[in-house]
Design a protein around this motif. Sequence first.
Motif, short mmCIF file in Angstrom:
data_model
loop_
_atom_site.label_atom_id
_atom_site.label_comp_id
_atom_site.label_asym_id
_atom_site.label_seq_id
_atom_site.Cartn_x
_atom_site.Cartn_y
_atom_site.Cartn_z
N LYS A 90 -26.41 10.99 -64.25
CA LYS A 90 -26.20 11.39 -62.85
C LYS A 90 -25.15 12.50 -62.69
N ASP A 143 -28.19 2.90 -57.70
CA ASP A 143 -28.90 4.08 -58.16
C ASP A 143 -29.75 3.66 -59.35
N ASN A 144 -30.70 4.50 -59.75
CA ASN A 144 -31.46 4.16 -60.96
C ASN A 144 -31.25 5.19 -62.06
N GLU A 145 -30.16 5.92 -61.92
CA GLU A 145 -29.81 6.90 -62.95
C GLU A 145 -28.43 6.54 -63.49
N ASP A 171 -21.05 3.76 -59.05
CA ASP A 171 -21.61 4.95 -58.39
C ASP A 171 -22.91 5.38 -59.07
N THR A 172 -23.35 4.58 -60.07
CA THR A 172 -24.64 4.85 -60.70
C THR A 172 -25.48 3.57 -60.62
N THR A 209 -32.59 -1.73 -58.85
CA THR A 209 -31.67 -1.22 -57.82
C THR A 209 -31.43 -2.21 -56.68
#
Length: 206
Positions: free
Chosen positions: A200, A179-181, A35-36, A156
Amino acid sequence: MAEFLRIYEENPNPKAIEKVVAVLKRGGLIIYPTDTVYGLGCDITNIKALERVAKIKQVKLEKANFSFVCHDLSNLSDYVKQIDTTTFKILKRALPGPYTFVLPGGKSLPNPFKKRKTVGIRVPNNNIALDIVKRLGNPIISTSIHDEDEVLEYTTDPELILEKWSNLVDLVIDGGYGDNEASTVIDLSEDEPIIIREGKGSLEIF
């Protein structure tokens, strides 16, 4: 050359998940969505696979800060010392979600991690990652795949990930753009929660 496998997060194909699990069981390395950011992982019970990941990350296995990706909190006691009610409530509120929780390590940790005082636990809100660990029957270790470009920090695009990692891993899952966080890392091994990295996950749950 790594295999490239498309899996849809909304409804992961069981046959595709089986294929991933088969790779893990034979000591393979995978890159998978969370999820990140996309993560690099392997079966935590396979020493040779763990050593391969440590070599890629250029760290000693015993000192590596790998997270354990779990399906839920039901088997937590296998890897973590008994935790108090307050800590458990925080975990229940936050997970599945974009958090890594540092908890006191238990006695049943896999051999390379036996001497560790703490362990990072992750239950990502991503059906692909959760289905993989559920089907495997134990956690996979996870470490983020950093990009050399400091502006991007994390790649990503799964196709670009395949391009870069094809000769290092056995399988790259295309679960759509990542995601990129990275995850928020919180140390719950002491009396008070300590924020190690703000990522995140929102801090308002505390």
